[in-house]
Design a protein around this motif. Structure first.
Motif, PDB file in Angstrom:
ATOM      1  N   UNK A 116      -4.367 -13.394   6.345  1.00 54.00           N
ATOM      2  CA  UNK A 116      -5.320 -13.221   8.071  1.00 54.00           C
ATOM      3  C   UNK A 116      -5.621 -11.560   8.146  1.00 54.00           C
ATOM      4  N   UNK A 117      -4.902 -11.221   6.230  1.00 48.40           N
ATOM      5  CA  UNK A 117      -5.789  -9.263   6.690  1.00 48.40           C
ATOM      6  C   UNK A 117      -5.092  -9.156   5.690  1.00 48.40           C
ATOM      7  N   UNK A 118      -5.055  -7.565   5.303  1.00 47.31           N
ATOM      8  CA  UNK A 118      -5.516  -6.747   3.864  1.00 47.31           C
ATOM      9  C   UNK A 118      -4.023  -6.888   3.550  1.00 47.31           C
ATOM     10  N   UNK A 119      -2.997  -6.521   3.995  1.00 51.99           N
ATOM     11  CA  UNK A 119      -2.688  -6.336   3.968  1.00 51.99           C
ATOM     12  C   UNK A 119      -1.082  -4.658   3.778  1.00 51.99           C
ATOM     13  N   UNK A 120      -2.199  -3.817   4.327  1.00 51.79           N
ATOM     14  CA  UNK A 120      -2.691  -2.466   3.840  1.00 51.79           C
ATOM     15  C   UNK A 120      -1.590  -1.689   4.999  1.00 51.79           C
ATOM     16  N   UNK A 121      -1.434  -2.626   6.090  1.00 53.94           N
ATOM     17  CA  UNK A 121      -0.688  -1.540   7.227  1.00 53.94           C
ATOM     18  C   UNK A 121      -0.911  -2.326   8.437  1.00 53.94           C
ATOM     19  N   UNK A 122       0.403  -2.337   9.541  1.00 49.90           N
ATOM     20  CA  UNK A 122       0.253  -2.693  10.519  1.00 49.90           C
ATOM     21  C   UNK A 122       0.408  -1.970  11.338  1.00 49.90           C
ATOM     22  N   UNK A 123      -0.590  -1.345  12.761  1.00 53.50           N
ATOM     23  CA  UNK A 123       0.056  -0.819  13.397  1.00 53.50           C
ATOM     24  C   UNK A 123      -0.065   0.606  13.324  1.00 53.50           C
ATOM     25  N   UNK A 124       0.741   1.304  13.049  1.00 49.54           N
ATOM     26  CA  UNK A 124       0.481   2.920  12.159  1.00 49.54           C
ATOM     27  C   UNK A 124       1.549   3.386  11.408  1.00 49.54           C
ATOM     28  N   UNK A 125       1.685   1.812  10.998  1.00 50.01           N
ATOM     29  CA  UNK A 125       2.240   2.370   9.754  1.00 50.01           C
ATOM     30  C   UNK A 125       1.820   1.590   8.525  1.00 50.01           C
ATOM     31  N   UNK A 126       1.404   2.483   7.413  1.00 55.00           N
ATOM     32  CA  UNK A 126       0.593   2.059   5.740  1.00 55.00           C
ATOM     33  C   UNK A 126       1.798   1.686   5.154  1.00 55.00           C
ATOM     34  N   UNK A 127       1.393   0.996   4.255  1.00 56.63           N
ATOM     35  CA  UNK A 127       1.756   0.206   3.206  1.00 56.63           C
ATOM     36  C   UNK A 127       1.096   0.306   2.071  1.00 56.63           C
ATOM     37  N   UNK A 128       1.104   0.718   0.858  1.00 53.62           N
ATOM     38  CA  UNK A 128       0.736   0.854  -0.354  1.00 53.62           C
ATOM     39  C   UNK A 128      -0.503  -0.381  -0.788  1.00 53.62           C
ATOM     40  N   UNK A 129      -1.559  -0.369  -1.310  1.00 57.01           N
ATOM     41  CA  UNK A 129      -2.335  -1.208  -1.650  1.00 57.01           C
ATOM     42  C   UNK A 129      -2.099  -2.419  -0.891  1.00 57.01           C
ATOM     43  N   UNK A 130      -3.523  -2.998  -1.751  1.00 54.27           N
ATOM     44  CA  UNK A 130      -4.483  -4.803  -0.615  1.00 54.27           C
ATOM     45  C   UNK A 130      -3.162  -5.544  -1.382  1.00 54.27           C
ATOM     46  N   UNK A 131      -2.100  -6.007  -0.211  1.00 56.21           N
ATOM     47  CA  UNK A 131      -0.879  -6.620  -0.422  1.00 56.21           C
ATOM     48  C   UNK A 131      -1.441  -8.343  -0.827  1.00 56.21           C
ATOM     49  N   UNK A 132      -2.401  -8.424   0.402  1.00 56.88           N
ATOM     50  CA  UNK A 132      -2.337  -9.534   0.739  1.00 56.88           C
ATOM     51  C   UNK A 132      -4.155 -10.456  -0.826  1.00 56.88           C
ATOM     52  N   UNK A 133      -4.370  -9.624  -1.368  1.00 56.29           N
ATOM     53  CA  UNK A 133      -4.794 -10.023  -2.598  1.00 56.29           C
ATOM     54  C   UNK A 133      -4.244  -9.852  -3.544  1.00 56.29           C
ATOM     55  N   UNK A 134      -3.208  -9.193  -3.762  1.00 57.52           N
ATOM     56  CA  UNK A 134      -2.578  -9.404  -4.575  1.00 57.52           C
ATOM     57  C   UNK A 134      -1.310 -10.465  -4.552  1.00 57.52           C
ATOM     58  N   UNK A 135      -0.938 -10.685  -3.242  1.00 58.28           N
ATOM     59  CA  UNK A 135      -0.205 -12.363  -3.743  1.00 58.28           C
ATOM     60  C   UNK A 135      -1.485 -13.100  -3.633  1.00 58.28           C
ATOM     61  N   UNK A 136      -2.999 -13.076  -3.079  1.00 51.18           N
ATOM     62  CA  UNK A 136      -3.781 -14.752  -3.615  1.00 51.18           C
ATOM     63  C   UNK A 136      -3.996 -14.533  -5.347  1.00 51.18           C
ATOM     64  N   UNK A 137      -3.975 -13.283  -5.425  1.00 45.80           N
ATOM     65  CA  UNK A 137      -4.732 -13.431  -7.337  1.00 45.80           C
ATOM     66  C   UNK A 137      -3.677 -13.598  -8.295  1.00 45.80           C
ATOM     67  N   UNK A 138      -2.227 -12.651  -7.788  1.00 44.26           N
ATOM     68  CA  UNK A 138      -1.303 -12.790  -9.248  1.00 44.26           C
ATOM     69  C   UNK A 138      -0.369 -13.701  -8.160  1.00 44.26           C
TER      70      UNK A 138
END
Length: 630
Positions: free
Chosen positions: A341-363
């Motif tokens: 349901x999200x890209x996994x790039x951020x939550x609220x005020x916190x950024x995470x590096x990369x499109x983590x959801x896409x990475x999980x789904x594809x890899x």
């Protein structure tokens, strides 16, 4: 000039959001068209061994044939297989990667929900010894469903994968117990696993008030006959402020008297079982995760507001019993179901590096199922694929917690200090605060009627400023501190009451000159207090969750509890913080601070209490963490 720049930022963000939404609408339209062009839909009442029939929606590739066979992807849910009839889903499988690769997708209303026959039981207990065909559970219903599919859907390849998020994750877990031989791969995702110990409804015996009422006001509505319609959720709050609404409700028992009118069976069952008795114990699948034969990939999010407990305990339960097939844990930077349901790039005020959801789904996810159901190359997943939420790095481990992780004790010391080094005091030291049930500590600074997920990663300065919240802070870290594994609170306490709640929060404090890189324009990140892990313990269960015991007023006692695992690096230049309080409202109901059955407590049972947290070094309070070198 400043206002102009701020307005430009706001407009840019709005344009970006609008663009994402437009892309999503286009993708849904495109995906919907693809599904209609490539799949045909069949609706079937599938018979179970006791004669009850379960409504099942099946999407079959149009090019299926004796020379082009497909495996099944099965998802069972209490939340409906919508849409019914001639309408088609707009997406199939965990993601459209599966739909475009080709599978037979099967969706089923579980027993007693929506269009399926029978009676519904929430988190239905597993029956280890079935003496007759009337002894049914979710494991047997899945077995019978798979058996029917294999025998009645032509040109399948004889293999099945199961998956689901949240309650459907619970059903995915149950598919693995006494599994049908055709079940080759299962993925419980944020699975409901124990409604008393750590998922959804309770944590360590403390009742998760607002989320449970909101959810059960719909989910627990009686269903006299099969229907395509769900029960309506309670909406008559008449205020946007949950704190105000639940304060006005008063004791938990008033929910039934004022709103549910004793008609909600699941709520009533919950109110009849205040401790971890056979009712609750029979509903967790963990003791039955033995002789697991399908390959398992359990998925969770480190900021899951509902089911962080479930994936960790499901993985550990399988691993403990030496599974016959691979057992993998995936934990990423997500809230509940965020990997879809999200890209996994951020939550609220916190950024995470990369499109983590896409990475999980594809890899990770797609290769996992493809390998076990279609014989594609082995993705060689590690035992644990874990995201570090402090430095935005995915780590591969051959076990969880990882080898080399060592226990470190984070001591609560006098004068609000926090350190891995104990300091022995000449005399016993403690900090004291007063907890007033009439003025509980809020769980969030936001004014909202729904729980949401932001509280899981919210700035905790709003709580730190209250006199009924104790704050312990480390010196500025001179090197990174990485925790990977269990987090256990070990408190030495005393109270003037006979019961208490203890809420412990482990927090990452950003430096005052932290860069303002929040996804929310204009947010100042200097001094931000990121909640890494927060958990509550109802002290009456300190010795046994099955047999609650009153606390002795003013007697020093130990209260230890599982705060659930974490994987987070506190960076050099940051600080570590621990906050302690005795209410978390209305996320958790207010403890009367008197030893009573809280579900039956009256207004008169609630009392003000003073609590002491002892800080005398090795004999005082500390937080145990598993730490690794990075």
């Amino acid at each position: 000039m400043i206002m102009k720049k701020l307005m430009m930022l706001v407009l840019a963000l709005a344009a970006s959001v609008a663009g994402v939404m437009a892309q999503a609408r286009f993708a849904n339209k495109e995906d919907s068209l693809y599904i209609r062009e490539h799949y045909r839909k069949v609706e079937q009442m599938v018979p179970m061994r006791d004669g009850v029939k379960l409504f099942t929606s099946i999407y079959i590739p149009k090019d299926i044939s004796a020379t082009k066979k497909y495996p099944f992807m099965l998802s069972r849910s209490p939340y409906s297989v919508v849409p019914y009839g001639d309408e088609y889903k707009t997406t199939l499988g965990p993601t459209m990667l599966f739909a475009k690769d080709g599978y037979i997708f099967v969706y089923q209303d579980v027993r007693g929900k929506f269009m399926s026959e029978g009676n519904f039981t929430a988190v239905r207990p597993y029956i280890p010894v079935k003496k007759s065909k009337s002894d049914v559970d979710e494991s047997s219903d899945t077995y019978d469903t798979i058996d029917w599919l294999i025998k009645n859907i032509p040109d399948n390849n004889g293999r099945v994968g199961t998956y689901g998020i949240s309650a459907p994750g619970f059903y995915a877990t149950m598919t693995m117990i006494d599994a049908h031989p055709a079940l080759k791969a299962a993925s419980p995702q944020a699975p409901v696993t124990d409604w008393f110990m750590g998922d959804d409804r309770h944590h360590n015996g403390a009742f998760f008030f607002m989320g449970t009422f909101s959810f059960l006001s719909s989910f627990g509505v009686p269903r006299p006959a099969p229907t395509t319609k769900g029960g309506g959720r309670f909406t008559e709050y008449n205020t946007p402020d949950a704190y105000k609404f639940y304060q006005n409700v008063g004791p938990v028992k008033n929910i039934n008297e004022k709103f549910l009118k004793n008609q909600n069976a699941i709520w009533n069952e919950m109110m009849d079982h205040e401790s971890y008795d056979e009712f609750w114990q029979s509903r967790t699948p963990v003791p039955h995760l033995k002789n697991i034969k399908p390959a398992v990939m359990t998925v969770g999010g480190w900021f899951d507001q509902e089911d962080l407990y479930g994936p960790l305990k499901t993985y550990a339960g399988i691993e403990k019993n030496n599974p016959k097939s691979p057992n993998t844990l995936i934990m990423g930077p997500w809230i509940h179901g965020g990997w879809v349901r999200s890209t996994g790039e951020f939550l609220g005020n916190i950024r995470f590096e990369g499109k983590n959801s896409q990475f999980y789904q594809e890899q990770i996810e797609f290769p996992f199922f493809s390998h076990y159901l279609k014989d594609t190359p082995d993705p060689k997943l590690p035992k644990a694929y874990i995201f570090d939420t402090g430095i935005s790095v995915w780590n591969k481990y051959d076990q969880w917690p990882p080898k080399g992780a060592v226990e470190k004790k984070l001591y609560l010391l006098p004068n609000g200090k926090l350190s891995f080094t104990p300091k022995t005091a000449a005399k016993e030291t403690f900090d004291e605060y007063t907890s007033d049930p009439a003025r509980p500590v809020p769980f969030t600074s936001e004014i909202a009627i729904s729980r949401g997920a932001d509280f899981m990663y919210e700035d905790q300065r709003f709580a730190a400023r209250r006199p009924d919240v104790l704050v312990y802070e480390s010196d500025v870290l001179t090197e990174n501190v990485s925790i990977s594994g269990g987090v256990i609170a070990n408190l030495m306490v005393s109270t003037t009451g006979t019961d208490a709640d203890y809420v412990v929060k482990l927090i990452d404090v950003y430096p005052d000159d932290a860069p303002n890189n929040s996804p929310r324009p204009g947010t100042q990140m200097g001094g931000f207090q990121l909640l890494v892990r927060g958990e509550v313990m109802r002290a009456k269960f300190r010795r046994s969750f099955s047999k609650p015991e009153a606390m002795v007023p003013n007697k020093k006692e130990k209260v230890s509890f599982d705060m659930q695992d974490a994987a987070h690096t506190f960076k050099k230049g940051h600080k570590m913080m621990v906050q302690i309080q005795s209410s978390w409202f209305p996320l958790v109901d207010v403890n009367p601070q008197k030893f009573v059955n809280i579900y039956k407590a009256t207004k008169e049972d609630f009392q003000v209490a003073k609590h002491r947290i002892y800080t005398s070094g090795p004999k005082g309070s500390y937080i145990s963490v598993e730490s690794i070198e990075k």
